[in-house]
Design a protein around this motif. Structure first.
Motif, PDB file in Angstrom:
ATOM      1  N   LYS A  63       0.833  -1.208   0.000  1.00  0.00           N
ATOM      2  CA  LYS A  63       0.000   0.000   0.000  1.00  0.00           C
ATOM      3  C   LYS A  63       0.866   1.256   0.000  1.00  0.00           C
ATOM      4  O   LYS A  63       0.563   2.231  -0.699  1.00  0.00           O
ATOM      5  N   GLN A  64       1.950   1.232   0.769  1.00  0.00           N
ATOM      6  CA  GLN A  64       2.859   2.373   0.805  1.00  0.00           C
ATOM      7  C   GLN A  64       3.417   2.668  -0.583  1.00  0.00           C
ATOM      8  O   GLN A  64       3.471   3.822  -1.032  1.00  0.00           O
ATOM      9  N   LYS A  69       3.583   5.850  -5.730  1.00  0.00           N
ATOM     10  CA  LYS A  69       3.334   5.987  -7.165  1.00  0.00           C
ATOM     11  C   LYS A  69       2.238   7.011  -7.426  1.00  0.00           C
ATOM     12  O   LYS A  69       2.348   7.853  -8.329  1.00  0.00           O
ATOM     13  N   LYS A  70       1.198   6.961  -6.647  1.00  0.00           N
ATOM     14  CA  LYS A  70       0.066   7.881  -6.798  1.00  0.00           C
ATOM     15  C   LYS A  70       0.500   9.333  -6.621  1.00  0.00           C
ATOM     16  O   LYS A  70       0.093  10.217  -7.381  1.00  0.00           O
ATOM     17  N   PHE A  71       1.311   9.575  -5.595  1.00  0.00           N
ATOM     18  CA  PHE A  71       1.703  10.945  -5.271  1.00  0.00           C
ATOM     19  C   PHE A  71       2.995  11.381  -5.964  1.00  0.00           C
ATOM     20  O   PHE A  71       3.461  12.504  -5.759  1.00  0.00           O
ATOM     21  N   GLY A  72       3.570  10.492  -6.770  1.00  0.00           N
ATOM     22  CA  GLY A  72       4.796  10.835  -7.480  1.00  0.00           C
ATOM     23  C   GLY A  72       6.002  10.958  -6.577  1.00  0.00           C
ATOM     24  O   GLY A  72       6.907  11.767  -6.823  1.00  0.00           O
ATOM     25  N   LEU A  84       8.855   4.597   4.695  1.00  0.00           N
ATOM     26  CA  LEU A  84       7.919   5.075   3.672  1.00  0.00           C
ATOM     27  C   LEU A  84       6.773   5.874   4.260  1.00  0.00           C
ATOM     28  O   LEU A  84       6.253   6.807   3.625  1.00  0.00           O
ATOM     29  N   HIS A  85       6.346   5.533   5.467  1.00  0.00           N
ATOM     30  CA  HIS A  85       5.140   6.165   6.015  1.00  0.00           C
ATOM     31  C   HIS A  85       5.301   7.661   6.242  1.00  0.00           C
ATOM     32  O   HIS A  85       4.310   8.398   6.206  1.00  0.00           O
ATOM     33  N   SER A  86       6.517   8.114   6.496  1.00  0.00           N
ATOM     34  CA  SER A  86       6.699   9.548   6.692  1.00  0.00           C
ATOM     35  C   SER A  86       6.484  10.307   5.379  1.00  0.00           C
ATOM     36  O   SER A  86       5.952  11.420   5.373  1.00  0.00           O
TER      37      SER A  86
END
Length: 208
Positions: A63-64, A69-72, A84-86
């Motif tokens: 999911k991360q 990918k979604k947010f570039g 990744l979560h930060s």
């Protein structure tokens, strides 16, 4: 800025397990404690950022990466999944709450709360440090750093002295983190190394 605390907390809670949410509340409260000392004019914003700092922490790695990918978001192949979560959290929080609430200050507080960075703002430092020493943390290093900071700062009368205690505590936090990563044979993020080097050679100052 008016914050709907009930809505904000309810929104965050949707994405977190109970243990994570309790940690989130602990970080928000610790951000208030530190804010009283260093940034009393920004208490609400610090508390808000504390509530949001781990909003995507309970998402799995797949999911991360989808969110990156979604947010570039550029993701080095060597990055540790737990970092990744930060990155995703900062963008996800802005998507949910909008640019007005998630301004650059809040965004940076979320983005760098795990690794730190060179030339961190005092606001970012408080969120990073609150995450490390909030009272729910029982890991030996967290307990040690929390005691180190509060034992040292209670005797400081001047703001310059208090900022110097914070600087030394930040260096110690990176020392402890790096030591643990080495003992576990894990990679060390470049921002963490840059952060340590920065705090070793720069004094902290209050911001307007």
């Amino acid at each position: 800025m008016n914050y709907d605390w009930e809505f904000i907390k309810a929104t965050v809670k949707v994405f977190q397990r109970e243990k994570r949410y309790n940690h989130t509340l602990g970080v928000a409260n610790e951000a208030l404690n530190l804010g009283k000392i260093f940034l009393p004019q920004m208490m609400d914003k610090l508390y808000f950022t504390g509530l949001l700092h781990d909003i995507t922490k309970d998402f799995n790695t797949e999911k991360q990466l989808e969110m990156c990918k979604k947010f570039g978001i550029s993701v080095p192949s060597s990055i540790a999944p737990k970092l990744l979560h930060s990155k995703t959290g900062a963008y996800f929080a802005r998507e949910i709450f909008g640019d007005e609430l998630i301004d650059d200050e809040v965004f940076g507080g979320i983005l760098y709360h795990t690794t730190g960075r060179a030339n961190m703002s005092l606001f970012e430092i408080i969120i990073y440090f609150a995450d490390y020493i909030e009272e729910g943390r029982t890991f030996e290093d967290c307990v040690y750093l929390r005691k180190f900071f509060y034992d040292k700062i209670k005797d400081m009368k001047s703001m310059e002295g208090k900022l110097e205690v914070l600087r030394k505590a930040m260096v110690l936090s990176f020392d402890l983190t790096i030591k643990n990563l080495i003992s576990e044979n894990k990679q060390i993020d470049g921002d963490t190394i840059s952060s340590r080097n920065y705090f070793l050679t720069n004094t902290l100052k209050l911001e307007n």
